[in-house]
Design a protein around this motif. Structure first.
Motif, short mmCIF file in Angstrom:
data_model
loop_
_atom_site.label_atom_id
_atom_site.label_comp_id
_atom_site.label_asym_id
_atom_site.label_seq_id
_atom_site.Cartn_x
_atom_site.Cartn_y
_atom_site.Cartn_z
N VAL A 1 -84.76 32.96 74.48
CA VAL A 1 -85.37 32.18 73.41
C VAL A 1 -86.61 31.51 73.98
O VAL A 1 -86.54 30.77 74.96
N GLN A 2 -87.77 31.78 73.35
CA GLN A 2 -89.03 31.14 73.73
C GLN A 2 -89.46 30.24 72.58
O GLN A 2 -89.49 30.67 71.43
N VAL A 3 -89.81 29.01 72.91
CA VAL A 3 -90.25 28.06 71.89
C VAL A 3 -91.65 27.57 72.25
O VAL A 3 -91.89 27.10 73.36
N ALA A 4 -92.57 27.70 71.29
CA ALA A 4 -93.97 27.31 71.51
C ALA A 4 -94.31 26.13 70.60
O ALA A 4 -94.90 26.31 69.53
N GLU A 5 -93.89 24.95 70.98
CA GLU A 5 -94.10 23.74 70.19
C GLU A 5 -94.61 22.61 71.08
O GLU A 5 -94.20 22.48 72.23
N ASP A 6 -95.49 21.78 70.53
CA ASP A 6 -95.96 20.61 71.25
C ASP A 6 -95.05 19.42 70.92
O ASP A 6 -95.44 18.47 70.24
#
Length: 354
Positions: free
Chosen positions: A39-44
Protein backbone atom coordinates in the motif's frame (compact mmCIF):
# COMPACT_ATOMS: atom_id res chain seq x y z
CA UNK A 1 4.85 -13.71 -9.99
CA UNK A 2 2.28 -11.13 -11.00
CA UNK A 3 3.17 -8.82 -8.13
CA UNK A 4 6.55 -8.23 -9.76
CA UNK A 5 4.89 -6.14 -12.45
CA UNK A 6 4.18 -3.36 -9.95
CA UNK A 7 7.10 -4.08 -7.63
CA UNK A 8 9.74 -3.61 -10.32
CA UNK A 9 8.18 -0.43 -11.66
CA UNK A 10 7.72 0.98 -8.18
CA UNK A 11 11.39 0.38 -7.40
CA UNK A 12 12.45 2.06 -10.64
CA UNK A 13 10.23 5.06 -9.96
CA UNK A 14 11.51 5.36 -6.40
CA UNK A 15 15.09 5.56 -7.64
CA UNK A 16 14.21 8.12 -10.31
CA UNK A 17 12.19 10.30 -8.00
CA UNK A 18 14.73 10.06 -5.24
CA UNK A 19 17.40 11.32 -7.62
CA UNK A 20 15.45 14.46 -8.40
CA UNK A 21 14.39 15.09 -4.82
CA UNK A 22 10.65 14.59 -5.27
CA UNK A 23 8.39 13.36 -2.51
CA UNK A 24 7.95 9.65 -1.97
CA UNK A 25 4.74 7.93 -0.89
CA UNK A 26 4.57 6.29 2.52
CA UNK A 27 4.77 2.58 1.76
CA UNK A 28 3.76 -0.47 3.78
CA UNK A 29 4.23 -4.11 2.77
CA UNK A 30 2.84 -7.39 4.05
CA UNK A 31 2.18 -10.99 2.97
CA UNK A 32 -1.51 -11.94 2.83
CA UNK A 33 -3.68 -14.14 0.58
CA UNK A 34 -0.54 -16.12 -0.16
CA UNK A 35 1.08 -13.17 -1.92
CA UNK A 36 2.82 -9.86 -1.36
CA UNK A 37 0.74 -6.82 -0.56
CA UNK A 38 1.84 -3.21 -0.87
CA UNK A 39 0.00 0.00 0.00
CA UNK A 40 1.47 3.36 -1.09
CA UNK A 41 -0.09 6.57 0.19
CA UNK A 42 0.76 9.95 -1.34
CA UNK A 43 -0.73 12.50 1.06
CA UNK A 44 0.64 15.57 2.81
CA UNK A 45 -0.67 14.49 6.21
CA UNK A 46 1.03 13.25 9.39
CA UNK A 47 2.66 9.86 8.87
CA UNK A 48 0.90 8.53 11.96
CA UNK A 49 -2.47 9.12 10.29
CA UNK A 50 -1.35 7.15 7.25
CA UNK A 51 0.16 4.30 9.28
CA UNK A 52 -3.00 3.96 11.36
CA UNK A 53 -5.24 3.72 8.28
CA UNK A 54 -2.95 1.27 6.50
CA UNK A 55 -2.85 -0.87 9.66
CA UNK A 56 -6.66 -1.07 9.44
CA UNK A 57 -6.35 -2.14 5.81
CA UNK A 58 -3.85 -4.89 6.55
CA UNK A 59 -5.88 -6.10 9.54
CA UNK A 60 -8.94 -6.37 7.27
CA UNK A 61 -6.91 -8.32 4.71
CA UNK A 62 -5.79 -10.73 7.42
CA UNK A 63 -9.35 -11.17 8.69
CA UNK A 64 -10.64 -11.91 5.19
CA UNK A 65 -7.81 -14.34 4.53
CA UNK A 66 -8.56 -16.29 7.71
CA UNK A 67 -12.33 -16.20 7.29
CA UNK A 68 -12.42 -17.36 3.67
CA UNK A 69 -9.44 -19.67 3.46
CA UNK A 70 -10.42 -22.58 1.21
CA UNK A 71 -8.35 -25.36 2.76
CA UNK A 72 -7.34 -24.28 6.25
CA UNK A 73 -10.03 -24.21 9.01
CA UNK A 74 -12.26 -21.20 8.35
CA UNK A 75 -15.87 -20.14 7.98
CA UNK A 76 -15.61 -21.20 4.34
CA UNK A 77 -14.34 -24.72 5.10
CA UNK A 78 -17.15 -25.12 7.65
CA UNK A 79 -19.64 -24.26 4.92
CA UNK A 80 -17.99 -26.68 2.50
CA UNK A 81 -18.11 -29.47 5.09
CA UNK A 82 -21.81 -28.82 5.64
CA UNK A 83 -22.55 -28.86 1.91
CA UNK A 84 -20.66 -32.14 1.51
CA UNK A 85 -22.79 -33.62 4.28
CA UNK A 86 -26.00 -32.40 2.67
CA UNK A 87 -26.73 -30.01 5.53
CA UNK A 88 -28.45 -26.64 5.53
CA UNK A 89 -26.21 -24.16 7.31
CA UNK A 90 -26.53 -20.64 8.67
CA UNK A 91 -24.00 -18.16 7.24
CA UNK A 92 -22.98 -14.61 8.07
CA UNK A 93 -24.44 -11.70 6.14
CA UNK A 94 -21.00 -11.06 4.65
CA UNK A 95 -20.72 -14.66 3.43
CA UNK A 96 -24.23 -14.45 1.98
CA UNK A 97 -23.31 -11.28 0.06
CA UNK A 98 -20.18 -12.90 -1.37
CA UNK A 99 -22.14 -15.98 -2.46
CA UNK A 100 -24.89 -13.98 -4.12
CA UNK A 101 -22.35 -11.78 -5.89
CA UNK A 102 -20.43 -14.84 -7.09
CA UNK A 103 -23.62 -16.42 -8.42
CA UNK A 104 -24.30 -13.27 -10.42
CA UNK A 105 -20.78 -13.23 -11.89
CA UNK A 106 -21.05 -16.92 -12.72
CA UNK A 107 -24.34 -16.41 -14.54
CA UNK A 108 -22.98 -13.37 -16.40
CA UNK A 109 -19.95 -15.35 -17.58
CA UNK A 110 -21.99 -18.39 -18.63
CA UNK A 111 -20.35 -20.41 -15.87
CA UNK A 112 -16.74 -19.78 -16.91
CA UNK A 113 -16.22 -18.06 -13.55
CA UNK A 114 -17.44 -20.52 -10.93
CA UNK A 115 -16.24 -20.57 -7.31
CA UNK A 116 -18.19 -23.81 -6.81
CA UNK A 117 -15.46 -25.95 -8.42
CA UNK A 118 -13.35 -26.29 -5.27
CA UNK A 119 -13.10 -30.08 -5.58
CA UNK A 120 -11.80 -29.79 -9.13
CA UNK A 121 -9.17 -27.32 -7.91
CA UNK A 122 -8.18 -29.88 -5.26
CA UNK A 123 -7.98 -32.67 -7.85
CA UNK A 124 -5.39 -30.64 -9.72
CA UNK A 125 -3.54 -29.79 -6.50
CA UNK A 126 -4.00 -26.04 -6.88
CA UNK A 127 -5.78 -25.75 -3.53
CA UNK A 128 -2.47 -25.94 -1.64
CA UNK A 129 0.31 -23.42 -1.06
CA UNK A 130 2.61 -25.69 -3.07
CA UNK A 131 1.72 -28.44 -5.52
CA UNK A 132 3.32 -31.38 -7.27
CA UNK A 133 3.74 -31.76 -11.02
CA UNK A 134 1.22 -34.57 -11.21
CA UNK A 135 -1.87 -34.96 -13.38
CA UNK A 136 -5.12 -36.16 -11.82
CA UNK A 137 -6.56 -39.45 -12.97
CA UNK A 138 -8.86 -39.00 -16.00
CA UNK A 139 -11.47 -41.11 -14.22
CA UNK A 140 -11.51 -38.60 -11.35
CA UNK A 141 -12.00 -35.71 -13.80
CA UNK A 142 -14.80 -37.60 -15.55
CA UNK A 143 -16.51 -38.33 -12.24
CA UNK A 144 -16.35 -34.64 -11.33
CA UNK A 145 -17.76 -33.65 -14.72
CA UNK A 146 -20.59 -36.13 -14.30
CA UNK A 147 -21.60 -34.53 -11.00
CA UNK A 148 -21.23 -31.06 -12.58
CA UNK A 149 -21.01 -29.03 -9.35
CA UNK A 150 -21.56 -25.28 -9.62
CA UNK A 151 -22.17 -22.31 -7.38
CA UNK A 152 -25.46 -21.96 -9.27
CA UNK A 153 -26.62 -25.05 -7.34
CA UNK A 154 -26.50 -23.23 -4.00
CA UNK A 155 -29.86 -22.40 -2.48
CA UNK A 156 -29.60 -19.21 -0.45
CA UNK A 157 -32.60 -18.41 1.78
CA UNK A 158 -32.92 -15.28 3.91
CA UNK A 159 -35.53 -14.77 6.62
CA UNK A 160 -35.85 -13.08 10.00
CA UNK A 161 -33.46 -15.66 11.47
CA UNK A 162 -30.71 -14.85 8.98
CA UNK A 163 -29.39 -16.50 5.81
CA UNK A 164 -29.25 -20.25 5.23
CA UNK A 165 -27.34 -22.07 2.48
CA UNK A 166 -27.80 -25.58 1.14
CA UNK A 167 -27.26 -27.59 -2.04
CA UNK A 168 -28.65 -30.83 -3.42
CA UNK A 169 -25.25 -31.54 -4.94
CA UNK A 170 -22.74 -32.58 -2.23
CA UNK A 171 -19.89 -32.11 -4.73
CA UNK A 172 -20.22 -28.33 -4.58
CA UNK A 173 -17.19 -26.89 -2.77
CA UNK A 174 -16.44 -23.19 -2.66
CA UNK A 175 -13.14 -21.46 -3.31
CA UNK A 176 -12.98 -17.65 -3.45
CA UNK A 177 -9.43 -17.60 -4.79
CA UNK A 178 -10.65 -16.01 -8.00
CA UNK A 179 -12.32 -13.02 -6.38
CA UNK A 180 -11.15 -12.39 -2.82
CA UNK A 181 -8.17 -10.20 -3.69
CA UNK A 182 -10.44 -7.98 -5.72
CA UNK A 183 -12.94 -7.75 -2.89
CA UNK A 184 -10.06 -6.79 -0.62
CA UNK A 185 -9.08 -3.96 -2.98
CA UNK A 186 -12.57 -2.47 -2.64
CA UNK A 187 -12.42 -2.82 1.15
CA UNK A 188 -9.02 -1.15 1.27
CA UNK A 189 -10.20 1.76 -0.85
CA UNK A 190 -13.20 2.29 1.43
CA UNK A 191 -11.04 2.23 4.57
CA UNK A 192 -8.50 4.69 3.18
CA UNK A 193 -11.12 7.11 1.90
CA UNK A 194 -12.96 6.97 5.25
CA UNK A 195 -9.67 7.97 6.89
CA UNK A 196 -9.37 10.98 4.59
CA UNK A 197 -6.70 9.41 2.38
CA UNK A 198 -7.70 9.81 -1.27
CA UNK A 199 -4.35 9.29 -3.01
CA UNK A 200 -2.99 5.77 -2.83
CA UNK A 201 -2.00 2.68 -4.80
CA UNK A 202 -3.04 -0.72 -3.46
CA UNK A 203 -1.33 -3.81 -4.88
CA UNK A 204 -2.41 -7.31 -3.88
CA UNK A 205 -0.29 -9.76 -5.80
CA UNK A 206 -0.69 -7.86 -9.07
CA UNK A 207 -4.32 -6.87 -8.58
CA UNK A 208 -4.02 -3.09 -8.33
CA UNK A 209 -6.33 -0.18 -7.53
CA UNK A 210 -5.45 3.50 -7.80
CA UNK A 211 -6.91 6.30 -5.73
CA UNK A 212 -6.28 9.88 -6.81
CA UNK A 213 -2.73 10.64 -7.92
CA UNK A 214 0.89 10.32 -6.86
CA UNK A 215 1.42 13.92 -5.73
CA UNK A 216 -0.30 15.21 -8.85
CA UNK A 217 1.05 12.63 -11.31
CA UNK A 218 -0.81 9.52 -12.42
CA UNK A 219 -0.02 6.23 -10.74
CA UNK A 220 1.94 4.05 -13.16
CA UNK A 221 1.99 0.25 -13.17
CA UNK A 222 3.72 -2.30 -15.37
CA UNK A 223 1.96 -5.21 -17.04
CA UNK A 224 4.17 -8.29 -16.78
CA UNK A 225 5.25 -10.02 -19.98
CA UNK A 226 4.11 -13.65 -19.66
CA UNK A 227 7.20 -15.24 -21.20
CA UNK A 228 10.14 -13.14 -20.00
CA UNK A 229 11.12 -11.20 -16.90
CA UNK A 230 10.11 -7.65 -17.59
CA UNK A 231 7.18 -5.42 -18.45
CA UNK A 232 5.15 -5.88 -21.61
CA UNK A 233 3.62 -2.42 -21.22
CA UNK A 234 3.23 0.45 -18.78
CA UNK A 235 -0.16 1.89 -17.87
CA UNK A 236 -1.23 5.05 -16.08
CA UNK A 237 -4.19 4.38 -13.79
CA UNK A 238 -6.85 6.98 -13.15
CA UNK A 239 -8.64 7.68 -9.88
CA UNK A 240 -10.81 4.70 -8.93
CA UNK A 241 -9.50 2.39 -11.64
CA UNK A 242 -8.38 -1.16 -10.98
CA UNK A 243 -6.43 -3.59 -13.12
CA UNK A 244 -6.07 -7.35 -12.88
CA UNK A 245 -4.27 -10.06 -14.82
CA UNK A 246 -4.86 -13.78 -15.20
CA UNK A 247 -1.89 -15.63 -16.67
CA UNK A 248 -0.51 -19.11 -17.17
CA UNK A 249 2.87 -18.06 -15.75
CA UNK A 250 1.88 -17.50 -12.10
CA UNK A 251 0.60 -20.83 -10.78
CA UNK A 252 1.31 -23.78 -12.98
CA UNK A 253 3.30 -26.99 -13.31
CA UNK A 254 4.75 -28.84 -16.28
CA UNK A 255 4.49 -32.51 -17.19
CA UNK A 256 6.34 -33.86 -20.25
CA UNK A 257 7.01 -30.31 -21.39
CA UNK A 258 3.37 -29.21 -21.29
CA UNK A 259 2.26 -26.35 -19.07
CA UNK A 260 -0.80 -26.83 -16.83
CA UNK A 261 -1.95 -23.51 -15.29
CA UNK A 262 -4.36 -23.14 -12.38
CA UNK A 263 -7.07 -21.54 -14.53
CA UNK A 264 -9.48 -24.46 -14.91
CA UNK A 265 -12.28 -24.71 -17.44
CA UNK A 266 -15.44 -26.02 -15.71
CA UNK A 267 -16.67 -27.34 -19.09
CA UNK A 268 -13.76 -29.74 -19.56
CA UNK A 269 -12.27 -30.18 -16.08
CA UNK A 270 -8.84 -29.27 -17.45
CA UNK A 271 -6.70 -26.11 -17.48
CA UNK A 272 -7.79 -23.66 -20.15
CA UNK A 273 -5.42 -23.80 -23.16
CA UNK A 274 -4.43 -21.28 -25.80
CA UNK A 275 -3.79 -18.16 -23.72
CA UNK A 276 -0.75 -16.73 -21.97
CA UNK A 277 -2.38 -13.80 -20.18
CA UNK A 278 -5.35 -11.46 -20.02
CA UNK A 279 -5.23 -8.00 -18.42
CA UNK A 280 -8.22 -5.73 -17.92
CA UNK A 281 -8.83 -2.22 -16.60
CA UNK A 282 -12.14 -1.27 -14.97
CA UNK A 283 -13.59 1.60 -12.99
CA UNK A 284 -16.77 2.46 -11.14
CA UNK A 285 -18.50 0.62 -8.27
CA UNK A 286 -16.83 -2.65 -7.17
CA UNK A 287 -13.94 -2.02 -9.56
CA UNK A 288 -11.65 -4.12 -7.39
CA UNK A 289 -13.66 -7.33 -7.43
CA UNK A 290 -14.55 -6.93 -11.10
CA UNK A 291 -10.87 -6.48 -11.99
CA UNK A 292 -10.17 -9.80 -10.30
CA UNK A 293 -13.17 -11.84 -11.41
CA UNK A 294 -13.62 -10.86 -15.04
CA UNK A 295 -10.13 -11.84 -16.20
CA UNK A 296 -11.02 -15.50 -15.54
CA UNK A 297 -13.86 -15.96 -18.06
CA UNK A 298 -11.89 -13.98 -20.65
CA UNK A 299 -8.91 -16.30 -20.17
CA UNK A 300 -10.98 -19.51 -20.11
CA UNK A 301 -12.99 -18.47 -23.18
CA UNK A 302 -9.80 -18.93 -25.20
CA UNK A 303 -8.17 -17.10 -28.09
CA UNK A 304 -11.09 -17.69 -30.45
CA UNK A 305 -13.96 -16.66 -28.17
CA UNK A 306 -12.57 -14.07 -25.77
CA UNK A 307 -13.82 -11.09 -27.78
CA UNK A 308 -17.39 -12.41 -27.65
CA UNK A 309 -17.05 -12.93 -23.91
CA UNK A 310 -15.64 -9.42 -23.50
CA UNK A 311 -18.69 -8.06 -25.24
CA UNK A 312 -20.97 -10.11 -23.00
CA UNK A 313 -19.15 -8.80 -19.91
CA UNK A 314 -19.19 -5.22 -21.26
CA UNK A 315 -15.39 -5.19 -21.03
CA UNK A 316 -13.89 -2.43 -23.15
CA UNK A 317 -10.28 -2.34 -21.88
CA UNK A 318 -8.59 -5.68 -22.48
CA UNK A 319 -5.04 -6.77 -23.30
CA UNK A 320 -4.87 -10.38 -24.51
CA UNK A 321 -1.77 -12.49 -25.20
CA UNK A 322 -2.49 -15.77 -26.99
CA UNK A 323 -0.49 -18.97 -26.69
CA UNK A 324 1.54 -18.14 -29.81
CA UNK A 325 2.49 -14.75 -28.34
CA UNK A 326 0.06 -12.68 -30.41
CA UNK A 327 -0.71 -9.47 -28.50
CA UNK A 328 -4.22 -8.06 -29.00
CA UNK A 329 -5.58 -4.94 -27.36
CA UNK A 330 -8.97 -3.27 -27.51
CA UNK A 331 -9.09 0.18 -29.05
CA UNK A 332 -10.26 1.67 -25.75
CA UNK A 333 -7.03 0.61 -24.04
CA UNK A 334 -4.49 0.70 -26.87
CA UNK A 335 -3.73 4.41 -26.69
CA UNK A 336 -3.18 4.25 -22.93
CA UNK A 337 -0.50 1.56 -23.03
CA UNK A 338 3.18 2.28 -23.53
CA UNK A 339 4.61 -0.98 -24.82
CA UNK A 340 8.17 -1.76 -23.77
CA UNK A 341 10.92 -3.16 -26.00
CA UNK A 342 12.38 -6.61 -25.44
CA UNK A 343 15.69 -7.57 -27.02
CA UNK A 344 15.57 -4.20 -28.75
CA UNK A 345 12.18 -4.76 -30.36
CA UNK A 346 8.65 -3.66 -29.59
CA UNK A 347 5.98 -6.38 -29.74
CA UNK A 348 3.69 -6.63 -32.74
CA UNK A 349 0.31 -5.36 -31.59
CA UNK A 350 -3.07 -6.35 -33.00
CA UNK A 351 -5.37 -3.43 -32.31
CA UNK A 352 -9.04 -4.38 -32.26
CA UNK A 353 -11.82 -2.16 -33.55
CA UNK A 354 -14.24 -0.65 -31.02
Amino acid sequence: MAWLRVWVLAAFMALALGACGEKKPITSESFVFGTRVEVQVAEDVPEAQVRAAVAQVLAEFDRMHRTYHAWQPSELTQLNDALAAGQRVHVSSEMASLLLEAQQFSKLSEGLFDPGIGKLIALWGFHADSYAAQLPEPSAINAWLKSHPSIAQLKIDTNDAGTWVSSRNPQVALDFGGSLKGTALDRAAAILRAAGLNNALINIGGNVMALGTRYGSAWRVAIQAPRYAGPLAVLELRDGEATGTSGDYQRYFEVDGKRYPHLLDPRTGYPAPGVQSVTIVVDGPSAGVRSDVLTKPLFIAGSNDWTAMAQRLAMQSVLHVSDDGTVSVTANLADRLKFQPHDGKLPDIRRLSP
